[in-house]
Write a protein that holds these residues in place. Structure first.
Motif, PDB file in Angstrom:
ATOM      1  N   ALA A  88      -5.489   7.694 -10.782  1.00 49.74           N
ATOM      2  CA  ALA A  88      -5.044   8.194 -12.082  1.00 49.74           C
ATOM      3  C   ALA A  88      -5.283   9.689 -12.123  1.00 49.74           C
ATOM      4  N   GLU A  99      -1.580   5.542 -19.281  1.00 52.29           N
ATOM      5  CA  GLU A  99      -3.001   5.473 -18.895  1.00 52.29           C
ATOM      6  C   GLU A  99      -3.305   6.462 -17.780  1.00 52.29           C
ATOM      7  N   CYS A 100      -2.626   7.627 -17.858  1.00 52.24           N
ATOM      8  CA  CYS A 100      -2.839   8.743 -16.940  1.00 52.24           C
ATOM      9  C   CYS A 100      -2.378   8.466 -15.509  1.00 52.24           C
ATOM     10  N   ARG A 101      -1.612   7.389 -15.321  1.00 52.76           N
ATOM     11  CA  ARG A 101      -1.089   7.140 -13.966  1.00 52.76           C
ATOM     12  C   ARG A 101       0.012   8.130 -13.620  1.00 52.76           C
ATOM     13  N   TYR A 145       1.938  12.000 -14.599  1.00 52.49           N
ATOM     14  CA  TYR A 145       1.654  13.309 -15.160  1.00 52.49           C
ATOM     15  C   TYR A 145       2.879  14.189 -14.990  1.00 52.49           C
ATOM     16  N   SER A 160      -6.688  13.068 -13.264  1.00 51.75           N
ATOM     17  CA  SER A 160      -7.884  13.556 -13.942  1.00 51.75           C
ATOM     18  C   SER A 160      -7.664  14.995 -14.376  1.00 51.75           C
ATOM     19  N   VAL A 194     -11.751   7.876 -13.819  1.00 56.00           N
ATOM     20  CA  VAL A 194     -11.026   8.771 -14.720  1.00 56.00           C
ATOM     21  C   VAL A 194     -11.112   8.266 -16.155  1.00 56.00           C
ATOM     22  N   PRO A 206      -1.643  15.056 -17.908  1.00 55.30           N
ATOM     23  CA  PRO A 206      -1.388  13.619 -17.784  1.00 55.30           C
ATOM     24  C   PRO A 206      -0.594  13.058 -18.959  1.00 55.30           C
ATOM     25  N   CYS A 211      -9.338   8.371 -19.452  1.00 58.65           N
ATOM     26  CA  CYS A 211      -8.033   8.729 -19.999  1.00 58.65           C
ATOM     27  C   CYS A 211      -8.061   8.540 -21.509  1.00 58.65           C
ATOM     28  N   LEU A 235      -0.600  10.173 -21.425  1.00 57.19           N
ATOM     29  CA  LEU A 235      -1.583   9.208 -21.908  1.00 57.19           C
ATOM     30  C   LEU A 235      -0.972   7.824 -22.083  1.00 57.19           C
TER      31      LEU A 235
END
Length: 323
Positions: A49, A26-28, A30, A51, A63, A21, A65, A23
């Motif tokens: 998001a 916000e892990c949306r 990857y 994981s 998730v 991901p 993050c 960061l």
């Protein structure tokens, strides 16, 4: 002047092949790392998001993050205008010193096809396979890059199942035919490509579009409980009138691939549908004195309800020995 390098510039440095991901989003988002470099950047559907624990997109609220580290600014050289780096110097195009070479007119003879390596052919279409084949859809029909079905896993699995010396039954007919077997003719790879295309089309219909490795609990029953849809837990043993324990190998030469029913088996599938309060993965377990029957899954409440025996469409109220 100061230039800022993003997280994406170095996230794959020294990292193993696979997804990781971003960061800073916000892990949306990857990325897929291959050979220490970013092969492609991907995004989860809205509300989801990435994981790292599940190696795929999950509901963002579930998730965790990690906080992204600050980006590192580095100095760059200013251009003559003071507004950016200097433009690159271009070399003048040299004047040709040789006369152009003219080719002969084509003959009427049929061209000879160049040798084709099936594995290299597949590798050269990696990006297209990811963009057009390994694509799944949400419950609302939104397309996204599948995280259960990835190119690198497909390629490795194809190597394994097409190995003549690795048949699970020891029989040649149970090896996936790619046209690259020992003694195969050069053009046999075309039959192999057709075989691969047929396999992927079947997989797209039954698995890839749903982003699932397992059967879903999809047969719902509407009873008198305010008209709410319920899903029988015993759907693990069969849906739409089927009883999976009755399945077997009809052909005598494949009877050795059948196995007896194990009523003590405890097993749960890996994947389930991705939407709020969806039924959990199918599972099997033996009956016990504390659980002599199974109930249903209530989507409205998001939990099992085991107040009374709840039949599936075949009439079963248990999940014993049905995996």
């Amino acid at each position: 002047n100061i230039a800022t390098f993003s997280e994406e510039d170095s996230i794959c440095d020294g990292a193993p092949d696979g997804t990781t991901p971003l960061l800073t989003t916000e892990c949306r988002d990857y990325v897929n790392c291959v050979g220490g470099k970013v092969d492609e950047k991907l995004s989860c559907p809205e509300g989801l998001a990435f994981s790292a624990a599940f190696s795929g997109c999950q509901w963002a609220s579930s998730v965790i993050c990690p906080t992204a580290a600050p980006t590192t600014p580095v100095p760059t050289t200013m251009g003559p205008t003071g507004k950016g780096p200097p433009p690159p110097t271009r070399r003048p195009t040299p004047m040709p010193t040789k006369r152009p070479v003219y080719t002969k007119a084509p003959t009427t003879e049929a061209p000879v096809a160049a040798p084709v390596d099936l594995w290299e052919w597949i590798k050269s279409r990696r990006r297209r396979l990811n963009q057009e084949i390994f694509q799944s859809k949400t419950k609302d029909g939104v397309s996204y890059r599948s995280y259960w079905f990835q190119y690198q896993d497909f390629y490795r699995a194809l190597e394994i199942v097409s190995d003549e010396d690795a048949s699970i039954t020891g029989k040649r007919k149970h090896v996936f035919y790619t046209g690259t077997e020992r003694g195969a003719e050069q053009r046999d790879y075309e039959y192999g490509l057709v075989n691969i295309a047929a396999f992927l089309s079947q997989a797209m219909t039954e698995s890839i579009q749903h982003d699932a490795c397992d059967e879903f609990n999809v047969e719902q029953n509407t009873d008198s409980d305010n008209g709410k849809a319920h899903y029988a837990l015993s759907n693990s043993c069969g849906q739409f009138g089927l009883n999976y324990q009755e399945f077997g190998c009809a052909r005598p030469d494949e009877a050795d691939m059948a196995c007896p029913v194990d009523r003590t088996m405890v097993l749960q599938a890996t994947t389930s549908q991705i939407y709020p309060n969806a039924p959990p993965p199918l599972e099997c377990r033996p009956r016990s004195t504390g659980e002599s029957f199974t109930g249903f899954w209530d989507v409205g409440m998001g939990s099992e309800q085991n107040y009374y025996p709840y039949e599936n469409s075949f009439g079963r109220t248990d999940v014993e020995g049905c995996c």
